[in-house]
Design a protein around this motif. Structure first.
Motif, short mmCIF file in Angstrom:
data_model
loop_
_atom_site.label_atom_id
_atom_site.label_comp_id
_atom_site.label_asym_id
_atom_site.label_seq_id
_atom_site.Cartn_x
_atom_site.Cartn_y
_atom_site.Cartn_z
N ALA A 1 42.73 41.81 34.21
CA ALA A 1 41.30 42.01 34.41
C ALA A 1 40.76 41.08 35.49
N VAL A 2 41.34 39.89 35.59
CA VAL A 2 40.87 38.95 36.60
C VAL A 2 41.10 39.50 38.01
N LEU A 3 42.22 40.17 38.22
CA LEU A 3 42.49 40.78 39.53
C LEU A 3 41.50 41.90 39.83
N ASP A 4 41.19 42.69 38.80
CA ASP A 4 40.21 43.77 38.97
C ASP A 4 38.84 43.20 39.34
N THR A 5 38.42 42.17 38.63
CA THR A 5 37.12 41.55 38.87
C THR A 5 37.05 40.95 40.27
N LEU A 6 38.09 40.22 40.65
CA LEU A 6 38.12 39.61 41.98
C LEU A 6 38.10 40.67 43.08
N ALA A 7 38.81 41.77 42.87
CA ALA A 7 38.81 42.85 43.87
C ALA A 7 37.42 43.45 44.02
N LEU A 8 36.73 43.67 42.92
CA LEU A 8 35.38 44.24 42.99
C LEU A 8 34.39 43.28 43.65
N ILE A 9 34.51 42.01 43.32
CA ILE A 9 33.65 41.00 43.98
C ILE A 9 33.93 40.99 45.48
N LEU A 10 35.21 41.07 45.83
CA LEU A 10 35.60 41.06 47.24
C LEU A 10 34.96 42.20 48.03
N ILE A 11 35.01 43.41 47.51
CA ILE A 11 34.47 44.55 48.26
C ILE A 11 32.95 44.48 48.38
N VAL B 1 33.20 33.97 49.96
CA VAL B 1 33.47 34.61 48.67
C VAL B 1 34.73 35.48 48.78
N GLN B 2 34.85 36.23 49.86
CA GLN B 2 36.05 37.06 50.06
C GLN B 2 37.30 36.20 50.15
N LEU B 3 37.20 35.11 50.89
CA LEU B 3 38.33 34.21 51.06
C LEU B 3 38.78 33.64 49.71
N VAL B 4 37.82 33.20 48.91
CA VAL B 4 38.14 32.67 47.59
C VAL B 4 38.80 33.76 46.73
N CYS B 5 38.27 34.96 46.77
CA CYS B 5 38.86 36.06 46.00
C CYS B 5 40.30 36.33 46.42
N MET B 6 40.54 36.37 47.73
CA MET B 6 41.90 36.67 48.19
C MET B 6 42.87 35.55 47.83
N VAL B 7 42.46 34.31 47.99
CA VAL B 7 43.33 33.18 47.63
C VAL B 7 43.61 33.20 46.13
N ALA B 8 42.58 33.43 45.34
CA ALA B 8 42.76 33.46 43.88
C ALA B 8 43.67 34.61 43.46
N MET B 9 43.51 35.78 44.07
CA MET B 9 44.35 36.91 43.74
C MET B 9 45.81 36.63 44.10
N GLY B 10 46.02 36.09 45.31
CA GLY B 10 47.37 35.76 45.73
C GLY B 10 48.01 34.74 44.81
N ALA B 11 47.26 33.73 44.45
CA ALA B 11 47.78 32.69 43.56
C ALA B 11 48.10 33.27 42.19
N TYR B 12 47.22 34.12 41.67
CA TYR B 12 47.45 34.72 40.36
C TYR B 12 48.74 35.53 40.36
N VAL B 13 48.93 36.33 41.38
CA VAL B 13 50.14 37.16 41.46
C VAL B 13 51.37 36.26 41.58
N ALA B 14 51.29 35.23 42.41
CA ALA B 14 52.43 34.33 42.58
C ALA B 14 52.81 33.64 41.27
N LEU B 15 51.81 33.30 40.48
CA LEU B 15 52.07 32.59 39.22
C LEU B 15 52.49 33.49 38.08
#
Length: 139
Positions: free
Chosen positions: A84-94, A123-137
């Motif tokens: 859900a965190v990835l979904d939320t970050l993606a929606l915030i990003l767009i 905000v987009q930058l934070v979302c992309m970094v957070a998404m990348g980190a989440y996937v990596a972890l």
């Protein structure tokens, strides 16, 4: 399809719409009015009024960031990570992407407007970094 993939499609659609509705309308209105020819438009020269130049930069920024977000979505899909965190970050990003483009193209640029535009980019930058980190972890 997952939310991040839908957002990728929306991001691509927004990039094309931003091109057509700003750069395209400006160019074609001048071409059809006989004020310019098709061959005189060049991306490597400053042309047009200030709003047109901002539209060119806004579209270029969409293209640049679409590639980065696309790579993150490829990693999400390839890893099979769903959250859900990835979904939320993606929606915030767009939402932030659309706001940044609109602020860039529609509003006269001033210090507060430029600060708001940067805020939407951040905000987009934070979302992309957070998404990348989440996937990596979690892959």
């Amino acid at each position: 399809m997952s939310i991040p993939v839908w957002v990728l499609l929306a991001f691509a659609g927004w990039t094309v719409l931003a091109l057509l509705a700003s750069v395209g309308v400006y160019r074609w209105s001048r071409i059809l009015a006989g004020q310019a020819s098709i061959r005189e438009w060049r991306a490597d020269l400053p042309q047009g009024d200030e709003r047109y130049r901002r539209a060119m930069r806004a579209h270029a920024n969409c293209v640049e960031n679409l590639v980065v977000y696309g790579a993150i979505v490829v990693a999400i899909v390839a890893s099979g990570v769903q959250a859900a965190v990835l979904d939320t970050l993606a929606l915030i990003l767009i939402v932030a992407r659309v706001c940044q483009t609109l602020v860039h193209v529609v509003l006269e640029q001033s210090e507060p407007v430029a600060a708001a535009r940067f805020g939407f980019f951040f905000v987009q930058l934070v979302c992309m970094v957070a998404m990348g980190a989440y996937v990596a972890l979690h892959a």
